[in-house]
Design a protein around this motif. Structure first.
Motif, PDB file in Angstrom:
ATOM      1  N   THR A  16     -80.377 -23.192  94.474  1.00 39.63           N
ATOM      2  CA  THR A  16     -79.563 -22.883  93.269  1.00 39.63           C
ATOM      3  C   THR A  16     -80.051 -23.998  92.403  1.00 39.63           C
ATOM      4  O   THR A  16     -80.185 -23.901  91.234  1.00 39.63           O
ATOM      5  CB  THR A  16     -77.882 -22.970  93.373  1.00 39.63           C
ATOM      6  OG1 THR A  16     -77.870 -21.658  94.155  1.00 39.63           O
ATOM      7  CG2 THR A  16     -77.399 -22.475  92.157  1.00 39.63           C
ATOM      8  N   TRP A  20     -82.593 -24.493  88.600  1.00 40.08           N
ATOM      9  CA  TRP A  20     -82.367 -24.976  87.336  1.00 40.08           C
ATOM     10  C   TRP A  20     -83.610 -25.702  86.961  1.00 40.08           C
ATOM     11  O   TRP A  20     -83.842 -25.812  85.695  1.00 40.08           O
ATOM     12  CB  TRP A  20     -81.222 -25.901  87.577  1.00 40.08           C
ATOM     13  CG  TRP A  20     -79.929 -25.249  87.912  1.00 40.08           C
ATOM     14  CD1 TRP A  20     -79.474 -24.114  88.032  1.00 40.08           C
ATOM     15  CD2 TRP A  20     -78.503 -25.908  88.386  1.00 40.08           C
ATOM     16  NE1 TRP A  20     -78.177 -23.996  88.308  1.00 40.08           N
ATOM     17  CE2 TRP A  20     -77.884 -25.285  88.591  1.00 40.08           C
ATOM     18  CE3 TRP A  20     -78.444 -27.387  88.449  1.00 40.08           C
ATOM     19  CZ2 TRP A  20     -76.457 -25.613  89.009  1.00 40.08           C
ATOM     20  CZ3 TRP A  20     -77.333 -27.793  88.938  1.00 40.08           C
ATOM     21  CH2 TRP A  20     -76.098 -26.911  89.293  1.00 40.08           C
ATOM     22  N   ASP A 160     -73.581 -23.133  88.003  1.00 41.22           N
ATOM     23  CA  ASP A 160     -74.543 -22.182  87.689  1.00 41.22           C
ATOM     24  C   ASP A 160     -74.247 -21.402  86.627  1.00 41.22           C
ATOM     25  O   ASP A 160     -74.766 -20.726  85.671  1.00 41.22           O
ATOM     26  CB  ASP A 160     -74.905 -21.642  89.013  1.00 41.22           C
ATOM     27  CG  ASP A 160     -76.226 -20.816  88.951  1.00 41.22           C
ATOM     28  OD1 ASP A 160     -77.230 -21.311  88.050  1.00 41.22           O
ATOM     29  OD2 ASP A 160     -76.367 -19.839  89.207  1.00 41.22           O
ATOM     30  N   ARG A 163     -73.873 -22.760  83.239  1.00 35.99           N
ATOM     31  CA  ARG A 163     -75.108 -22.976  82.567  1.00 35.99           C
ATOM     32  C   ARG A 163     -75.647 -21.622  82.000  1.00 35.99           C
ATOM     33  O   ARG A 163     -76.400 -21.563  80.994  1.00 35.99           O
ATOM     34  CB  ARG A 163     -76.219 -23.277  83.850  1.00 35.99           C
ATOM     35  CG  ARG A 163     -76.169 -24.862  84.164  1.00 35.99           C
ATOM     36  CD  ARG A 163     -77.245 -25.203  85.089  1.00 35.99           C
ATOM     37  NE  ARG A 163     -78.628 -25.341  84.472  1.00 35.99           N
ATOM     38  CZ  ARG A 163     -79.563 -24.645  84.496  1.00 35.99           C
ATOM     39  NH1 ARG A 163     -79.675 -23.404  85.181  1.00 35.99           N
ATOM     40  NH2 ARG A 163     -80.813 -24.697  83.759  1.00 35.99           N
TER      41      ARG A 163
END
Length: 168
Positions: A16, A20, A160, A163
């Motif tokens: 994960t 990014w 996450d 984001r």
């Protein structure tokens, strides 16, 4: 079983965070990496089909321990990647499976072993590699390790999602 949860959660965290910074890692490749994080422990199939039984059935010496080596996870990652359709999917599947499996192996290195040394030499088989002293941070049955994995995975999950909300 808690050890598998720990490996799967750290595979999730690693891929994960990598998503990014890379364009090709999405949810599907994160899931494949999570599957890859269990590959080294497929040597536990020995509990069902022992080395001795397979040696007897096949007629040649056989051992499952080779799965929990770098060569073993490369082979298993290649087999898993071969099951997918296109060339780019195969390459991404291979990298995801291998990345998850290698994260498993790295997490296993600082475990506490009875003789005080890491299992680093078995990872590199057949290349000779010294057994280095282990820091002995934990035993695989320690509960705090899975609690740390859950907390870190939760922080990454929330980050996450945050984001994704900012990106919209």
């Amino acid at each position: 079983m808690a050890e598998w949860v720990t490996h799967v959660l750290f595979g999730y965290v690693l891929f994960t965070v990598m998503s990014w910074f890379t364009g090709w890692i999405d949810q599907r490749w994160i899931a494949v990496a999570m599957i890859g994080s269990i590959l080294p422990d497929l040597n536990r199939i020995e509990l069902i089909a022992s080395d001795e039984l397979l040696t007897y059935l096949v007629g040649v010496p056989f051992a499952w321990w080779g799965i929990h080596t770098v060569g073993g996870v490369i082979l298993l990652s290649g087999i898993g990647a071969f099951l997918l359709g296109t060339g780019s999917q195969r390459w991404r599947a291979f990298l995801s499976l291998l990345g998850g499996a290698l994260s498993h192996m790295v997490i296993d290195l600082p475990q506490r072993y009875a003789d005080g040394y890491m299992i680093s030499s078995s990872y590199a088989f057949p290349v000779p590699f010294p057994r280095l002293p282990t820091p002995g941070w934990y035993v695989s049955s320690d509960r705090w390790v899975v609690l740390v994995a859950i907390c870190v995975a939760f922080v990454v999950f929330v980050s996450d999602r945050y984001r994704e909300t900012l990106a919209r």
